[in-house]
Scaffold this motif. Structure first.
Motif, PDB file in Angstrom:
ATOM      1  N   ASN A 164       0.741  -1.195  -0.020  1.00 29.28           N
ATOM      2  CA  ASN A 164      -0.104  -0.052  -0.263  1.00 29.28           C
ATOM      3  C   ASN A 164       0.749   1.380  -0.227  1.00 29.28           C
ATOM      4  N   LEU A 165       1.917   1.248   0.799  1.00 25.24           N
ATOM      5  CA  LEU A 165       2.818   2.462   0.798  1.00 25.24           C
ATOM      6  C   LEU A 165       3.529   2.754  -0.497  1.00 25.24           C
ATOM      7  N   THR A 166       3.960   1.666  -1.075  1.00 28.96           N
ATOM      8  CA  THR A 166       4.984   1.606  -2.293  1.00 28.96           C
ATOM      9  C   THR A 166       3.893   2.245  -3.235  1.00 28.96           C
ATOM     10  N   ALA A 167       2.998   1.410  -3.276  1.00 29.95           N
ATOM     11  CA  ALA A 167       1.952   1.687  -4.590  1.00 29.95           C
ATOM     12  C   ALA A 167       1.823   3.401  -4.436  1.00 29.95           C
ATOM     13  N   GLY A 168       1.386   3.695  -3.117  1.00 25.04           N
ATOM     14  CA  GLY A 168       0.986   5.416  -3.145  1.00 25.04           C
ATOM     15  C   GLY A 168       2.294   6.226  -3.432  1.00 25.04           C
ATOM     16  N   HIS A 169       3.418   5.860  -2.919  1.00 24.55           N
ATOM     17  CA  HIS A 169       4.403   6.647  -3.311  1.00 24.55           C
ATOM     18  C   HIS A 169       4.754   6.659  -4.686  1.00 24.55           C
ATOM     19  N   LEU A 170       4.811   5.483  -5.698  1.00 23.11           N
ATOM     20  CA  LEU A 170       4.766   5.584  -6.818  1.00 23.11           C
ATOM     21  C   LEU A 170       3.999   6.399  -7.640  1.00 23.11           C
ATOM     22  N   LEU A 171       2.699   6.353  -7.274  1.00 27.43           N
ATOM     23  CA  LEU A 171       1.604   7.075  -7.979  1.00 27.43           C
ATOM     24  C   LEU A 171       1.596   8.497  -7.697  1.00 27.43           C
ATOM     25  N   ILE A 172       2.363   8.902  -6.383  1.00 27.02           N
ATOM     26  CA  ILE A 172       2.698  10.116  -6.387  1.00 27.02           C
ATOM     27  C   ILE A 172       3.822  10.727  -7.177  1.00 27.02           C
ATOM     28  N   GLN A 173       5.025   9.737  -7.356  1.00 27.81           N
ATOM     29  CA  GLN A 173       6.274  10.248  -7.963  1.00 27.81           C
ATOM     30  C   GLN A 173       5.638  10.270  -9.591  1.00 27.81           C
ATOM     31  N   LEU A 174       4.792   9.326  -9.949  1.00 23.24           N
ATOM     32  CA  LEU A 174       4.457   9.704 -11.500  1.00 23.24           C
ATOM     33  C   LEU A 174       3.589  10.779 -12.022  1.00 23.24           C
ATOM     34  N   ILE A 175       2.757  11.173 -11.064  1.00 25.38           N
ATOM     35  CA  ILE A 175       1.927  12.211 -11.341  1.00 25.38           C
ATOM     36  C   ILE A 175       2.736  13.485 -11.274  1.00 25.38           C
ATOM     37  N   ALA A 176       3.591  13.501 -10.182  1.00 24.13           N
ATOM     38  CA  ALA A 176       4.421  14.653  -9.954  1.00 24.13           C
ATOM     39  C   ALA A 176       5.371  14.946 -11.425  1.00 24.13           C
ATOM     40  N   THR A 177       5.953  13.678 -11.655  1.00 25.06           N
ATOM     41  CA  THR A 177       6.786  13.545 -12.968  1.00 25.06           C
ATOM     42  C   THR A 177       5.955  14.456 -14.112  1.00 25.06           C
ATOM     43  N   ALA A 178       4.843  13.825 -14.197  1.00 20.62           N
ATOM     44  CA  ALA A 178       3.927  14.327 -15.298  1.00 20.62           C
ATOM     45  C   ALA A 178       3.769  15.797 -15.320  1.00 20.62           C
ATOM     46  N   VAL A 179       3.339  16.189 -13.905  1.00 19.64           N
ATOM     47  CA  VAL A 179       3.218  17.760 -13.901  1.00 19.64           C
ATOM     48  C   VAL A 179       4.510  18.546 -14.392  1.00 19.64           C
ATOM     49  N   LEU A 180       5.567  18.260 -14.192  1.00 22.88           N
ATOM     50  CA  LEU A 180       6.711  19.129 -14.273  1.00 22.88           C
ATOM     51  C   LEU A 180       6.964  18.763 -15.834  1.00 22.88           C
ATOM     52  N   VAL A 181       6.614  17.610 -16.730  1.00 24.11           N
ATOM     53  CA  VAL A 181       6.754  17.553 -17.959  1.00 24.11           C
ATOM     54  C   VAL A 181       5.663  18.181 -18.782  1.00 24.11           C
ATOM     55  N   LEU A 182       4.479  18.401 -18.118  1.00 26.28           N
ATOM     56  CA  LEU A 182       3.490  18.864 -18.960  1.00 26.28           C
ATOM     57  C   LEU A 182       3.276  20.571 -18.699  1.00 26.28           C
ATOM     58  N   LEU A 183       4.041  21.045 -17.596  1.00 24.95           N
ATOM     59  CA  LEU A 183       3.992  22.531 -17.232  1.00 24.95           C
ATOM     60  C   LEU A 183       4.427  23.401 -18.418  1.00 24.95           C
ATOM     61  N   PRO A 184       5.561  23.030 -19.110  1.00 27.14           N
ATOM     62  CA  PRO A 184       5.963  24.148 -20.208  1.00 27.14           C
ATOM     63  C   PRO A 184       5.232  23.768 -21.262  1.00 27.14           C
ATOM     64  N   ILE A 185       4.552  22.546 -21.504  1.00 29.61           N
ATOM     65  CA  ILE A 185       3.784  22.244 -22.853  1.00 29.61           C
ATOM     66  C   ILE A 185       2.406  22.720 -22.846  1.00 29.61           C
ATOM     67  N   MET A 186       1.842  22.251 -21.854  1.00 30.51           N
ATOM     68  CA  MET A 186       0.202  22.455 -21.562  1.00 30.51           C
ATOM     69  C   MET A 186      -0.127  22.932 -20.011  1.00 30.51           C
ATOM     70  N   PRO A 187       0.090  24.109 -19.854  1.00 36.19           N
ATOM     71  CA  PRO A 187      -0.034  24.473 -18.255  1.00 36.19           C
ATOM     72  C   PRO A 187      -1.435  24.225 -17.743  1.00 36.19           C
ATOM     73  N   ALA A 188      -2.294  24.265 -18.623  1.00 39.40           N
ATOM     74  CA  ALA A 188      -3.921  23.923 -18.194  1.00 39.40           C
ATOM     75  C   ALA A 188      -4.053  22.712 -17.694  1.00 39.40           C
ATOM     76  N   VAL A 189      -3.403  21.745 -18.393  1.00 36.72           N
ATOM     77  CA  VAL A 189      -3.384  20.246 -18.154  1.00 36.72           C
ATOM     78  C   VAL A 189      -2.601  19.961 -16.945  1.00 36.72           C
ATOM     79  N   ALA A 190      -1.404  20.765 -16.703  1.00 34.65           N
ATOM     80  CA  ALA A 190      -0.540  20.599 -15.640  1.00 34.65           C
ATOM     81  C   ALA A 190      -1.139  20.830 -14.503  1.00 34.65           C
ATOM     82  N   ILE A 191      -2.027  22.289 -14.417  1.00 33.08           N
ATOM     83  CA  ILE A 191      -2.511  22.539 -13.258  1.00 33.08           C
ATOM     84  C   ILE A 191      -3.607  21.481 -12.733  1.00 33.08           C
ATOM     85  N   LEU A 192      -4.445  20.811 -13.623  1.00 33.25           N
ATOM     86  CA  LEU A 192      -5.248  20.048 -13.356  1.00 33.25           C
ATOM     87  C   LEU A 192      -4.766  18.528 -12.944  1.00 33.25           C
TER      88      LEU A 192
END
Length: 227
Positions: A164-192
């Motif tokens: 449970n803890l490993t899955a949660g940390h992995l999800l947070i890491q994946l979504i945080a990485t997606a935010v950093l990647v999407l921020l300069p390309i699609m700011p609206a999607v990054a905010i969502l």
């Protein structure tokens, strides 16, 4: 960006000193010790009220013999909750994502409940391996199945907490990485995506507390069968 998402679960070492030892000692420094004064501050009052309620919920179904375990199991629950919550902070390490540590908690405590049952009431403890009214032909099969289920209990305790803890940390890491990647390309999607990350973080705070409670609750249920 991390090359491997599982690097966050590696035990960090600083100057040859494993920081997991510091992480295991830190929770006990964060909680003030209770005092004998009638009036305390709000934090100590809330802490004492929470411990009393958790102790009542966990040990009210148990007999008087099981109440001796209250100090050990409640201390373990507070320890696990603190470790899980501290692991959600940035640039920290969560020791409870290590299966070896969780099994080190689960196996001795589960074995202690089994030994207590065999010592105090051996007939009832062994009777759990064979349900009443079992047909004669099914007796050997059921004994094998119940024995396997008995020995799987500590593995289930450790794996549940780790997964449970490993899955949660992995999800947070994946979504945080997606935010950093999407921020300069699609700011609206990054905010969502960042809002989803915030909600997931709140969910992980709840999971961190619930999983520690479930770990101790299952141990109390195993103890209830043997006292």
């Amino acid at each position: 960006m991390m090359l491997n998402f599982f690097d966050q679960f590696m035990s960090p070492v600083f100057l040859g000193f494993p920081l997991i030892a510091l992480a295991l000692c830190l929770p006990w420094m964060l909680f003030p010790s209770p005092t004998t004064r009638w009036i305390n501050n709000r934090f100590i009052t809330l802490q004492a009220w929470s411990i009393n309620r958790a102790t009542y919920q966990l040990f009210s179904p148990l007999s008087v013999g099981g109440h001796k375990w209250a100090l050990l199991l409640i201390s373990l629950m507070i320890f696990l909750i603190t470790l899980n919550l501290l692991g959600l902070l940035p640039y920290t390490f969560t020791p409870t994502t290590q299966l070896s540590l969780n099994m080190a908690f689960a196996i001795p405590l589960w074995l202690a409940t089994v030994v207590i049952g065999l010592r105090n009431q051996p007939t009832i403890a062994l009777g759990h391996l064979l349900p009443e009214g079992t047909p004669l032909l099914l007796i050997p099969v059921l004994i094998i199945i119940e024995t396997i289920s008995l020995f799987i209990r500590p593995l289930a305790l450790g794996v549940r907490l780790t997964a449970n803890l490993t899955a949660g940390h992995l999800l947070i890491q994946l979504i945080a990485t997606a935010v950093l990647v999407l921020l300069p390309i699609m700011p609206a999607v990054a905010i969502l995506t960042a809002s989803i990350l915030f909600l997931l973080t709140l969910l992980e705070v709840a999971v961190a507390m619930i999983q520690a409670y479930v770990f101790v609750l299952l141990l109390s249920l195993y103890l209830q069968e043997n006292v």
